[in-house]
Design a protein around this motif. Structure first.
Motif, PDB file in Angstrom:
ATOM      1  N   ARG A  87       0.808  -1.208   0.000  1.00 27.40           N
ATOM      2  CA  ARG A  87       0.000   0.000   0.000  1.00 27.40           C
ATOM      3  C   ARG A  87       0.852   1.273   0.000  1.00 27.40           C
ATOM      4  N   ILE A  88       2.031   1.211   0.603  1.00 26.22           N
ATOM      5  CA  ILE A  88       2.938   2.357   0.552  1.00 26.22           C
ATOM      6  C   ILE A  88       3.364   2.622  -0.890  1.00 26.22           C
ATOM      7  N   ASN A  89       3.662   1.572  -1.618  1.00 18.79           N
ATOM      8  CA  ASN A  89       4.017   1.732  -3.033  1.00 18.79           C
ATOM      9  C   ASN A  89       2.880   2.389  -3.807  1.00 18.79           C
TER      10      ASN A  89
ATOM     11  N   ARG B   7      -3.290  17.528   3.428  1.00 18.35           N
ATOM     12  CA  ARG B   7      -2.679  16.471   2.603  1.00 18.35           C
ATOM     13  C   ARG B   7      -3.322  15.122   2.906  1.00 18.35           C
ATOM     14  N   VAL B   8      -3.584  14.841   4.159  1.00 17.40           N
ATOM     15  CA  VAL B   8      -4.280  13.602   4.509  1.00 17.40           C
ATOM     16  C   VAL B   8      -5.664  13.582   3.873  1.00 17.40           C
ATOM     17  N   GLU B   9      -6.375  14.695   3.988  1.00 19.46           N
ATOM     18  CA  GLU B   9      -7.724  14.805   3.430  1.00 19.46           C
ATOM     19  C   GLU B   9      -7.743  14.569   1.929  1.00 19.46           C
TER      20      GLU B   9
ATOM     21  N   TYR C 286      -5.554   4.309   6.222  1.00 19.90           N
ATOM     22  CA  TYR C 286      -5.561   5.658   6.815  1.00 19.90           C
ATOM     23  C   TYR C 286      -4.256   5.928   7.565  1.00 19.90           C
ATOM     24  N   VAL C 287      -3.812   4.966   8.368  1.00 19.69           N
ATOM     25  CA  VAL C 287      -2.576   5.152   9.128  1.00 19.69           C
ATOM     26  C   VAL C 287      -1.391   5.308   8.169  1.00 19.69           C
TER      27      VAL C 287
ATOM     28  N   ILE D 176     -13.428   9.118   9.899  1.00 17.98           N
ATOM     29  CA  ILE D 176     -14.116   7.863  10.201  1.00 17.98           C
ATOM     30  C   ILE D 176     -13.119   6.807  10.682  1.00 17.98           C
ATOM     31  N   ALA D 177     -11.979   6.709   9.981  1.00 17.54           N
ATOM     32  CA  ALA D 177     -10.955   5.723  10.355  1.00 17.54           C
ATOM     33  C   ALA D 177     -10.349   6.051  11.709  1.00 17.54           C
ATOM     34  N   SER D 178     -10.092   7.337  11.946  1.00 21.09           N
ATOM     35  CA  SER D 178      -9.519   7.756  13.223  1.00 21.09           C
ATOM     36  C   SER D 178     -10.472   7.458  14.377  1.00 21.09           C
TER      37      SER D 178
END
Length: 228
Positions: free
Chosen positions: A131-133, A202-204, A181-182, A212-214
């Motif tokens: 997922r990082i990739n 940037r997260v948004e 999300y993390v 929701i994930a948080s």
């Protein structure tokens, strides 16, 4: 007055209380008098007693793999089967993890724990790396210098100025979307080592459902922890 443990430090500037596991710890500056601490605790007594009562009545929702013979992986329960064998190993068959310990092993529960944690770490690392990739491509971000898995008590991930990311092993029990999300959260820290408006923007931009994930982690984080 309730029992408490007092810890003084020359570096500390204020008095603080920690209520955890039905115990009270008071942190105070080295030069604060005992009478002053007792007087301050007397004022805080209703709050402290409320916290102790809350912890006493709290439902234990942690996982006990060696007792209940199951563990959560990506939000699904996976059965655990324990056997003595000629080899210490862990293998997956039809949604069951077969965990074996060698006849030479004396502390087989300790061996079970190490085998399970190693398996979960490899499973989580493989997913996070994939997922990082993906997210680095869409965020136009260079890959981090290092990826690690660790066990934290109060955080789900971390990022430092050397572009090294670490993720909490307990995330293995969370849904994929929560783990994503993390990942985005920590990747956003590669540009902003803070929680500024620019960081959250940037997260948004790359994970609109971050709230929701948080909130899910705040509500269910304890259920991701294990006790061996």
């Amino acid at each position: 007055m309730f029992d408490y443990q007092l810890k003084k430090s020359k570096r500390r500037k204020t008095v603080a209380i920690k209520v955890h596991d039905q115990s009270v710890t008071v942190y105070a500056p080295h030069n604060v008098a005992q009478k002053q601490i007792d007087s301050w605790l007397l004022e805080k007594q209703p709050w402290i007693e409320a916290q102790l009562k809350k912890q006493l009545n709290a439902v234990d929702i942690k996982q006990y793999p060696l007792i209940h013979n199951k563990i959560k992986i990506f939000s699904d329960w996976v059965k655990l089967s324990f056997l003595e064998s000629s080899l210490s190993d862990i293998q997956e068959h039809n949604n069951v993890l077969l965990v074996t310990h060698s006849t030479r092993v004396k502390n087989y529960n300790g061996k079970y724990e190490s085998l399970i944690k190693q398996y979960l770490e490899e499973k989580l690392a493989a997913y996070i790396e994939m997922r990082i990739n993906y997210y680095c491509k869409i965020m136009k971000e260079e890959l981090p210098q290092k990826l690690s898995i660790a066990i934290y008590k109060r955080r789900w991930g971390s990022c430092n100025s050397r572009r090294e990311l670490t993720f909490n092993l307990h995330l293995i029990g969370a849904p994929h979307a929560v783990i994503d999300y993390v990942i985005v959260h920590e990747l956003a820290h590669l540009q902003y080592l803070n929680h500024s408006k620019d960081f959250w923007a940037r997260v948004e931009a790359f994970f609109p459902d971050h709230k929701i994930a948080s909130d899910w982690l705040k509500a269910n984080g304890t259920s991701l922890q294990w006790v061996f």
